[in-house]
Write an enzyme that holds these catalytic residues in place. Sequence first.
Site, PDB file in Angstrom:
ATOM      1  N   GLU A 156      36.447  26.888  45.473  1.00 18.13           N
ATOM      2  CA  GLU A 156      36.430  27.975  46.451  1.00 18.13           C
ATOM      3  C   GLU A 156      34.991  28.291  46.880  1.00 18.13           C
ATOM      4  O   GLU A 156      34.647  29.418  47.210  1.00 18.13           O
ATOM      5  CB  GLU A 156      37.130  29.200  45.857  1.00 18.13           C
ATOM      6  CG  GLU A 156      38.594  28.899  45.511  1.00 18.13           C
ATOM      7  CD  GLU A 156      39.299  30.012  44.742  1.00 18.13           C
ATOM      8  OE1 GLU A 156      38.767  31.139  44.704  1.00 18.13           O
ATOM      9  OE2 GLU A 156      40.379  29.746  44.184  1.00 18.13           O
ATOM     10  N   GLU A 189      41.129  37.166  48.937  1.00 16.87           N
ATOM     11  CA  GLU A 189      41.425  35.741  49.137  1.00 16.87           C
ATOM     12  C   GLU A 189      41.121  35.390  50.591  1.00 16.87           C
ATOM     13  O   GLU A 189      41.928  35.639  51.495  1.00 16.87           O
ATOM     14  CB  GLU A 189      42.887  35.455  48.803  1.00 16.87           C
ATOM     15  CG  GLU A 189      43.266  35.732  47.346  1.00 16.87           C
ATOM     16  CD  GLU A 189      42.780  34.655  46.394  1.00 16.87           C
ATOM     17  OE1 GLU A 189      42.233  33.637  46.872  1.00 16.87           O
ATOM     18  OE2 GLU A 189      42.956  34.825  45.170  1.00 16.87           O
TER      19      GLU A 189
END
Length: 404
Positions: A168, A370
């Site tokens: 990520e 997110e």
Amino acid sequence: MQQYIARRGDTVSRIAAMHGLTPEHVIQGNPWASRQPYLYPGQILFLPSAPRRRYAVQDEDHEEKISTLFGVSPEALEQLNPGFLSGRCCIPGKVLVIPAPEPQRIVYLRGEYGPTEVGADIDRLVERYPFIMKETIGSSVLGKPLHLLRLGAGPRHLHVNAALHANEWLTSPCLMAFLEEYAAAYAEGRQWNGHRPAEWFKDWTIWAVPMANPDGVELVQEGVLPGHPYYDQLMEWNGGRRSFRHWKANIRGVDLGDQFPAHWEEEAARRGTLGPGPRDYGGSAPLSEPEAAALVTVAEQVPGHAAVSLHSQGAEIYWNYRGYEPPDSKALAAKLAAASGYRAVHLTGSDAGYKDWFIQRFRRPGFTVELGIGKNPLPLSDFEDMALETGLILGSILSDVKSY
């Protein structure tokens, strides 16, 4: 065609950016590179010449207009078009060669954004904006610095971290880009997307860790070669696969998102992962890994009024934890969702995350954000949108001082 010999840290995207090409240009000349998970030092690539943009001068064009139109300086245009500065090139119909735009920003993507890039950009930011303070809060397993940037002089403290999960890593330049835009707007005394950074600076101090898992990020982006201190273990933990694009954990196979002392034992039992691997192994004990321990230490030393952990993907904002969150957290999450277009989610059945620990420890608002939608690692083309969404979320927190 020119030859290029790959070096440690090279990727197709980085080589393309270095030579003014696209990754597709590099693959076209080296089709084998698309079938190989990573480049190896010593491999020879054949690179085409960088394509040049061209422009036919129009009626009423002049030097300043052309320079502004393409975002390049007159001096850069002069280098490729001798006589441009004297006006001899501004004849309708004459074809000019246009150089690549000159980035005005410090933080932008030149391929993958890893530990080297974040360190270099931090140095440039601090040089341009001396009111940004930098320090390190520890080191990763492999000894890479865990950088901390401090921005603002207010009595309220906001803790933010990014790239806790290795694949990520695009969250890291998103946080860095926001810090740069905030600093630039503050230095110039202007607003930013309807917010007033001068008020942020007076009311808040941001404590930002832009890359919390540098070893893991490097592994995802560059892979691992024989001679690496964890080579044998990593290949075993990864099931013999050479690609680590899916890897979330740190270099010891510990998922830093499951490392925090917030019902850690229950999360470990729920996951059922008994040993190191790409994801979901919470370690032998909470805070066994130096990266997670460093985040806790800095938050304990300077207790925050709010915290955000940037992850990807899903376009969701998690704001609660077992009822420990303060009453206004739900309303604040709704404001962040409205600002970003994301969805505020009441999450259950998850423990041991940074947000979970922060809420339980301080009873203050904490959020897991997110960023983006898709499959990790998200494509570089998503960066601009994700960076803006990061800024809108953090800006909404900094502008809503009444809620804490």
